[in-house]
Design a protein around this motif. Structure first.
Motif, PDB file in Angstrom:
ATOM      1  N   ARG A   1      -5.362  12.600   2.458  1.00 33.18           N
ATOM      2  CA  ARG A   1      -4.410  11.475   2.386  1.00 33.18           C
ATOM      3  C   ARG A   1      -4.954  10.184   2.975  1.00 33.18           C
ATOM      4  O   ARG A   1      -4.911   9.148   2.350  1.00 33.18           O
ATOM      5  N   TYR A   2      -5.476  10.251   4.186  1.00 27.31           N
ATOM      6  CA  TYR A   2      -5.943   9.029   4.848  1.00 27.31           C
ATOM      7  C   TYR A   2      -7.384   9.181   5.313  1.00 27.31           C
ATOM      8  O   TYR A   2      -7.802  10.276   5.685  1.00 27.31           O
TER       9      TYR A   2
ATOM     10  N   GLN B   1     -10.017   6.157  -4.455  1.00 30.00           N
ATOM     11  CA  GLN B   1      -9.044   5.893  -5.514  1.00 30.00           C
ATOM     12  C   GLN B   1      -8.761   7.142  -6.337  1.00 30.00           C
ATOM     13  O   GLN B   1      -7.628   7.443  -6.658  1.00 30.00           O
TER      14      GLN B   1
ATOM     15  N   GLU C   1      -6.620   9.486  -4.525  1.00 21.27           N
ATOM     16  CA  GLU C   1      -5.427   8.881  -3.926  1.00 21.27           C
ATOM     17  C   GLU C   1      -5.460   8.940  -2.408  1.00 21.27           C
ATOM     18  O   GLU C   1      -4.460   9.214  -1.739  1.00 21.27           O
ATOM     19  N   VAL C   2      -6.666   8.713  -1.873  1.00 21.90           N
ATOM     20  CA  VAL C   2      -6.846   8.648  -0.427  1.00 21.90           C
ATOM     21  C   VAL C   2      -6.836   7.174  -0.020  1.00 21.90           C
ATOM     22  O   VAL C   2      -7.498   6.362  -0.656  1.00 21.90           O
ATOM     23  N   ALA C   3      -6.087   6.834   1.012  1.00 22.46           N
ATOM     24  CA  ALA C   3      -6.050   5.448   1.488  1.00 22.46           C
ATOM     25  C   ALA C   3      -6.982   5.286   2.688  1.00 22.46           C
ATOM     26  O   ALA C   3      -6.882   6.041   3.644  1.00 22.46           O
ATOM     27  N   ILE C   4      -7.899   4.321   2.593  1.00 24.76           N
ATOM     28  CA  ILE C   4      -8.766   4.007   3.736  1.00 24.76           C
ATOM     29  C   ILE C   4      -7.988   3.029   4.608  1.00 24.76           C
ATOM     30  O   ILE C   4      -7.721   1.902   4.192  1.00 24.76           O
TER      31      ILE C   4
END
Lengths: 337, 337
Positions: A94-95, A123, A126-129
């Motif tokens: 996730r993150y 992307q 769907e991982v947010a940095i």
């Protein structure tokens, strides 16, 4: 004693025991802990799912050199290696937090290319940095932390310690391709364009098996690891953690055509010991393997089975059913070979 | 352009903008995100609380040298620096992942001493060290990730962007003590034993203000940062993030007696620019400061106030009420001074 005499895995064992012995198990963080040091990620109980966290450092000159890897490819590979640890748990990433240490005379353009490579892969999954750290250093160090979760509380996660005697050992995809790619690039070997492209991609743009890890959990697999250090080395991690042994039938190993064709006499060694394929290795019943194969979009190959010997030994069986010799082991930091 | 021309904060801004522009905000991870790159930790909505994650790298020769710091003290300091980021959010630290990169000829005893220093501090804050990574490297790199949460969903967290014109600027404890300790140790300055002990402890064994951070949240403070780069530098981070400016009255700065006595002419500069004190800087009303002071067990000192100018400027006012010159700024990676 020097760290090089103890080896990477000896050091991890020692630190894990120290952490376990020192810390008060009555505190909340320990009460909710499912897996501490020693699996692909740490895991603890969240409210609706199991929380996963993993970290990896990539050091210039140790894990990578910039002569055969572009900055953008390096960013991709660095994140892929970490996502693969979440895949090995059957989890959902996730993150990400990205920590970069680099010399002040690095071109800003190179740093943004590195970041672009990471963002491209992030992307796709769907991982947010969402954080990190930058600092100066005499050489490039990339450290990535990924936070994720199990796909649901009921389905649980895959661990290294759940392998059982009688289970089959299976792998996703092909083995030794990334190691062949590294050798091709570093020794400037010339192959046909199709082989060159596939070997290069295997090493420079590995694709973490996130989807496959989730399929494993959904179909009831319990034990898995990602192949980052090489089949033998990573299978040994499973065997030691599960207190079992394993037998590998070498003629069953899935080796990509480009590796077979261009590394004929060494293809087997690459498949057994080559690291960084980031394929998943798992153990389960024949029945579940059938279900996994039906659901997965990559080859699933049975390569051996788990045996009852608690010693954590790996035995190789050749095409005639006779014991074969182990090639040199997979990657381990600090040791000299 | 070189990274050294852009500077650490310029690079962080650039990467933060890239991450923000590239990533799809519709994915779940972004939907739940509260704070991305640019505060002391990342923060997102969990089920019962806000989740916090922060990472920091310490590089040998950049952040520390082993001639004035023992391995055990280094372990403590490394973890303290990270816990301080959770303190700056008013959060509760829970899990730590420790990534160590080091030369193979490092003594195992030194690595366990490092780990012992970390575990000692981890125990005090009920943080469980549950994972990490070890690898070989030409120099020592310590990378720590801390995962934590807000003390409750209702109370929220402290951020850099919540400062408002008219609020007072206050700090916990004393300023410049760690920088004085570093100078004493690295220049082998001789002071009386009490001063030596207190300055040494301030630099080598900083105590993260976790309890104080939680008091701030409980009493209704909204804006805070930890002082890791120096008062001016960190106050500027708050001002830029909040689009306000600030005025500091230099004669109000809390300076420890050992610093005043032994660094007379430079005490003020150390208090304004010295990093690594890991005190908390916060902005709020006089009324709330009174409540914080009543609840906290350390000195709470008002040092200035927030003004409406959006430019993010820091103005110093001397004891006669006249503008004073800024000393050189706090620590920033990549820049040469």
């Amino acid at each position: 004693m020097k760290v090089s005499e103890l080896g990477e895995f000896g050091l991890i064992d020692l630190l894990a025991k120290m952490a376990y012995a020192t810390q008060d198990k009555k505190i909340g963080a320990w009460q909710q802990l499912i897996l501490g040091i020693g699996d692909d990620t740490a895991a603890w109980s969240g409210d609706d799912s199991i929380q996963l966290a993993t970290v990896d450092s990539l050091i210039q000159g140790v894990h990578f050199t910039l002569d055969i890897t572009s900055w953008e490819e390096l960013g991709w590979r660095a994140l892929a290696a970490n996502l693969s640890d979440i895949a090995a748990m059957g989890g959902l990433p996730r993150y990400a937090l990205v920590s970069l240490a680099l010399p002040g005379d690095t071109e800003v353009e190179d740093v943004t290319a590195l970041y672009r490579g990471m963002l491209e892969l992030a992307q796709q999954f769907e991982v947010a940095i969402v954080g990190g750290d930058t600092s100066s250093a005499p050489l490039l160090v990339i450290n990535i932390t990924i936070l994720g979760s199990s796909i649901s509380r009921d389905k649980g996660i895959l661990t290294r310690s759940a392998a059982k005697p009688g289970e089959k050992v299976a792998v996703t995809g092909y083995l030794g391709t990334a190691a062949a790619g590294l050798e091709m690039l570093s020794k400037h070997l010339q192959f046909d364009s199709e082989a060159t492209a596939s070997l290069k991609r295997a090493f420079l743009q590995p694709y973490p098996r996130i989807a496959e890890g989730q399929i494993l959990v959904e179909q009831g697999v319990r034990a898995a690891i990602d192949i980052s250090d090489g089949l033998i080395s990573d299978l040994r991690h499973i065997c030691k953690a599960s207190q079992v042994s394993a037998r590998i039938e070498v003629d069953r190993l899935p080796i990509a055509p480009a590796v077979k064709a261009n590394f004929s006499d060494r293809a087997l060694e690459l498949a057994l010991s080559g690291g960084e394929d980031y394929e998943l290795l798992f153990t389960t019943s024949e029945d579940i393997i059938g279900k996994v194969r039906a659901a997965a979009s990559c080859p699933i190959t049975v390569v051996g089975e788990i045996t009852a010997d608690k010693a954590g030994e790996i035995t190789l069986i050749d095409e005639k059913g006779n014991p074969a010799n182990l090639p040199k082991a997979g990657w381990e930091h600090f040791t000299t070979r």
